[in-house]
Design an enzyme around this catalytic site. Structure first.
Site, PDB file in Angstrom:
ATOM      1  N   LYS A 137     -18.581  44.303  -7.973  1.00 54.41           N
ATOM      2  CA  LYS A 137     -17.659  43.745  -6.978  1.00 54.41           C
ATOM      3  C   LYS A 137     -16.256  44.254  -7.278  1.00 54.41           C
ATOM      4  O   LYS A 137     -15.659  43.877  -8.286  1.00 54.41           O
ATOM      5  CB  LYS A 137     -17.666  42.215  -7.001  1.00 54.41           C
ATOM      6  N   GLU A 178     -12.429  41.121 -20.481  1.00 57.71           N
ATOM      7  CA  GLU A 178     -11.123  41.729 -20.799  1.00 57.71           C
ATOM      8  C   GLU A 178     -10.124  40.999 -19.927  1.00 57.71           C
ATOM      9  O   GLU A 178     -10.085  41.178 -18.717  1.00 57.71           O
ATOM     10  CB  GLU A 178     -11.153  43.225 -20.520  1.00 57.71           C
ATOM     11  N   CYS A 223      -2.698  46.025 -17.766  1.00 57.81           N
ATOM     12  CA  CYS A 223      -3.142  44.928 -18.634  1.00 57.81           C
ATOM     13  C   CYS A 223      -2.553  45.020 -20.036  1.00 57.81           C
ATOM     14  O   CYS A 223      -2.369  44.005 -20.703  1.00 57.81           O
ATOM     15  CB  CYS A 223      -4.667  44.887 -18.712  1.00 57.81           C
ATOM     16  N   GLU A 233       2.486  36.058 -18.830  1.00 56.81           N
ATOM     17  CA  GLU A 233       2.407  37.459 -18.410  1.00 56.81           C
ATOM     18  C   GLU A 233       2.936  37.599 -16.981  1.00 56.81           C
ATOM     19  O   GLU A 233       2.593  36.810 -16.104  1.00 56.81           O
ATOM     20  CB  GLU A 233       0.951  37.914 -18.478  1.00 56.81           C
TER      21      GLU A 233
END
Length: 847
Positions: free
Chosen positions: A542, A618, A652, A749
């Site tokens: 997906k 992750e 990331c 973040e």
């Protein structure tokens, strides 16, 4: 040949290798000394007769005589009988030979597990052949050392019969599905289990048990069955007396012709191809190869049948390998030989394969085309399930928006039903399809071909990345696409190098689900799916809802590369719907996810509740970058900016917080602002652009709110913090200083172009380390210093899966990538990534 080579390596000199000739004068490794010409004669007399009638040349023999070992022994598999009986174990025995060759005492035996759908070929390829070689060499050495046992055979349970006769292989239908399956696979390929259909004998090959609902198909009356079979798209479905099902892939008729069972009712008449001069030469070369194998046939004619002329299944492999050596572009499988046993038919099949005419129906794609970046990009927009592009259930679509100008592309919006269809396709491909039977090297070949196609289409892929995700084209070309190509080539090389350790068996996992983020749409796909495919799994993927287009283009390229149907399935749509159902689906046994920590926790919970499926995550990051006063400042400024602003900060491993030593803090900030002012913000397809739009509107709004919170909490906004006044989702590169440890900016973040700078006291190495580690994340980190011992000390103590020293963003496909703490667990890239998609079984055997 392998035994011969290993014996020579061990110092033995083989002076004779022979087998019992069969009725055609060909070497018959399954022959017995009690044939009429040898019956009742002493074994040494048998040897003398054989030595007179056969030259001492290497063959596929199973009897060896060496100068130092005056002994004869033979190896026997009873795998067909094992499969017929449904045994869970198989193996082989090496006997001391008597006049029956396999009725003498036992020298040694080996054993292996039998899977529910294993065939003789499967067991031969992964166990009997490699372990048989080792065992024969071991037997010779045991004899040479005088340590070989001679264990008397008990007569009870012993079998000395030869290959089953065809008349004894008729299928008796009043049995459970598993017993029928065992009978068919136990006789595959010799002599072949058969039944009567429409008045003629039809032999069944390629059986597997079939779970799930009864598939749609056309009824086929079969003599003796209580319920008709079904001709389906995957083959012939048969029913046991327990109502359960099995699937047969291939059928062979009395004239020797073999067809896919799915084609039983369809006309397969093809016009005869007119061969080119080059193809005629190939036909002559193949005829020479046939003649070398069929030595008892005077002339190879169009009507010559490979098997009726004396060839066996062993010769199939030899013939295919000899053809591959001469014509590397002609990729044949064992089944191709069984499908075209007559020479003329074989040549026609080979030429069609070489021309590409044997490929299945052309992939039908309904593209969205755009004239952009001096090219016409053609983008699939439908779900990709079981090798076909199709509308989502109910025809539902949604809009994916170009973040540069707001233009819209409509894409299929997958449903729960679409997930079920894709998972069923992946399951069937894993258990029954061509992928399940393909050897590892062939998988690698397909992955290399896919990497080549991605490279061939790199400009188109990079353009799609730019218009779908806002990635700067030049960066997309080098990183988004370039590293994706490298990843597939790296893992393609691993395919035939995944080996078991002594006492362990490493095997592919199952059919896997992969959910990827929107910041690197193609690269994140490659990082996960390449390892998954190299390990032999099938997958349902997906893409992020806002960036589905390169994943769908990838699906098109995978089909062109020749990946079998069902191996790769792509479902655009909602994470809350499609992703959630994938995490809950009971048939999926592994889920790989890259995304936020919040969603990762929800996925992990769903995976645990559903079926304890294996998970790799992750997740988020707040990566610290420590810059010491003894750094090379120009480089630290340049690399520090890249650590934050690379890919618009949608990265990331972006440096979420910079710790700059007090003595150089002000100069560092001054230089950063100076460089930001030189950056060109604009259309990502403009080659001069440094900074493109944020990925989507909701993310831009979140970033603006992030900056507002920073100002309210007392951090100093040095530069930026605003939306750029132009169409699209553009944000100014931003710098905050005076960020204290308790502030929102220090903990959360941004995932955007926001540089968060905190000052630390000169020389306070341990203090800044403590501050850097005071986060729940542990994905990446960095340090800039000229002091090597300091760099190593800091890198050793930073709590992160990746540490950069005097550089940043330098990832490599061979280096494992993943985080600690709430940044997740499991690895992408490198050898370690393979283990996320494999399972290890400990096997303990007592001989």
């Amino acid at each position: 040949q392998e035994v011969y080579r290993h014996l020579q390596k061990e110092g033995h000199r083989v002076v004779g290798v022979f087998t019992i000739p069969d009725v055609n004068g060909k070497a018959d490794p399954l022959g017995k000394c009690n044939q009429s010409q040898f019956k009742g004669k002493p074994i040494w007399e048998v040897i003398s007769i054989l030595c007179l009638h056969q030259a001492y040349e290497l063959s596929n023999g199973l009897i060896f005589v060496t100068k130092v070992i005056p002994s004869i022994f033979t190896l026997k598999y009873s795998v067909g009988r094992t499969l017929i009986q449904g045994d869970k174990k198989a193996g082989f025995t090496i006997f001391w030979a008597d006049d029956g060759l396999d009725t003498g005492p036992i020298l040694l035996q080996r054993e292996c597990d039998v899977g529910r759908n294993d065939t003789v070929d499967d067991l031969y390829n992964h166990f009997l052949f490699p372990e048989g070689i080792k065992a024969m060499v071991e037997a010779v050495q045991l004899i040479a050392d005088g340590k070989a046992p001679q264990i008397p055979q008990p007569e009870e349970g012993a079998t000395y019969e030869g290959i089953q006769k065809k008349e004894n292989a008729e299928i008796s239908w009043d049995k459970p599905a598993e017993a029928l399956h065992n009978w068919i696979r136990g006789h595959d390929k010799v002599p072949g289990a058969w039944t009567v259909i429409d008045g003629q004998m039809v032999t069944f090959y390629g059986s597997s048990l079939l779970d799930g609902p009864v598939p749609p198909g056309q009824p086929l009356a079969i003599k003796g069955t209580a319920k008709p079979g079904l001709i389906t798209k995957n083959g012939l479905v048969l029913f046991g007396n327990d109502g359960k099902m099995l699937l047969v892939r291939n059928l062979q008729f009395e004239d020797g012709k073999m067809i896919p069972a799915s084609k039983y009712f369809s006309s397969d008449e093809m016009s005869v191809l007119e061969l080119t001069e080059e193809e005629k030469k190939m036909a002559e070369d193949i005829k020479t190869i046939w003649k070398g194998i069929l030595s008892n046939v005077a002339v190879i004619e169009d009507s010559t049948d490979f098997f009726k002329s004396g060839a066996s299944s062993m010769h199939v492999v030899r013939m295919i390998e000899e053809i591959k050596q001469k014509y590397s572009g002609l990729q044949l499988q064992n089944e191709d030989v069984y499908m075209a046993t007559k020479f003329a038919d074989f040549i026609q099949m080979a030429v069609r394969k070489l021309r590409g005419e044997d490929e299945e129906e052309e992939l039908v794609i309904d593209y969205v085309s755009k004239n952009v970046n001096n090219m016409t990009v053609k983008m699939p927009y439908q779900c990709f399930i079981n090798g076909q592009f199709m509308d989502a259930e109910g025809g539902k679509t949604y809009d994916t928006i170009n973040p540069t100008d707001g233009s819209v592309t409509k894409v299929s919006y997958a449903s729960v039903a679409d997930v079920d269809k894709a998972v069923a396709a992946a399951k069937d491909a894993f258990e029954n399809g061509e992928w399940a039977r393909m050897n590892a090297r062939e998988r690698g070949r397909l992955m290399y071909r896919l990497a080549d196609l991605m490279e061939e289409h790199q400009e188109e892929l990079a353009t799609i990345e730019a218009i779908d995700s806002g990635a700067v084209y030049t960066l997309a070309l080098k990183t988004h696409v370039g590293m994706s190509v490298q990843t597939f080539r790296y893992f393609a090389g691993w395919c035939d190098k995944i080996q078991s350790l002594p006492g362990n068996m490493i095997g592919n996992l199952t059919f896997c689900a992969i959910v990827i983020p929107w910041n690197y749409p193609l690269m994140m796909l490659a990082w996960k799916s390449a390892a998954c495919l190299a390990a032999g799994n099938t997958l349902v993927l997906k893409p992020a809802q806002v960036t589905p287009l390169t994943a769908l283009k990838f699906a098109e390229l995978s089909a062109k590369a020749g990946f079998p149907k069902g191996v790769i399935n792509i479902l655009p749509g909602s994470g809350g719907l499609v992703g959630q159902h994938m995490s809950e689906h009971p048939d999926i046994r592994k889920l790989g996810f890259t995304g936020s920590t919040l969603i990762g926790k929800q996925i992990m919970k769903s995976c645990a509740v559903s079926n304890l499926k294996k998970v790799s995550l992750e997740l988020g990051g707040k990566s610290p970058l420590i810059i010491f006063e003894d750094c090379e400042l120009d480089k630290a400024v340049r690399m520090g900016m890249g650590a934050v602003y690379f890919n618009k900060g949608e990265n990331c491993i972006a440096a979420g917080r910079l710790f700059v030593e007090e003595s150089i803090h002000d100069e560092f900030v001054r230089r950063v602002v100076e460089e930001i002012k030189k950056m060109k913000i604009g259309d990502p397809l403009d080659r001069a652009t440094d900074h493109g739009p944020q990925n989507h509107k909701a993310h831009l709004e979140k970033l603006l709110e992030y900056c507002e919170i920073g100002v309210k909490e007392g951090a100093t906004l040095v530069y930026g913090g605003r939306q750029v006044c132009r169409p699209g989702f553009f944000m100014e590169p931003t710098v905050f200083t005076d960020v204290e440890d308790h502030m929102y900016l220090a903990k959360e973040e941004s995932f955007g172009p926001v540089m968060v700078i905190s000052k630390f006291k000169n020389g306070d190495v341990d203090g800044v380390l403590k501050r850097a580690n005071s986060t729940e994340y542990g994905l990446a980190s960095g340090v800039f210093t000229r002091d090597l011992s300091k760099a190593l000390y800091v890198s050793e103590n930073l709590e992160a899966g990746t540490v950069f020293i005097n550089t940043y963003n330098k990832t490599d496909v061979a280096a494992p990538f993943g985080g600690f703490k709430q940044s997740g667990f499991g690895k992408d890239l490198g050898e370690e990534a393979l283990h996320e998609y494999l399972r290890t079984k400990a096997v303990t055997v007592e001989y």
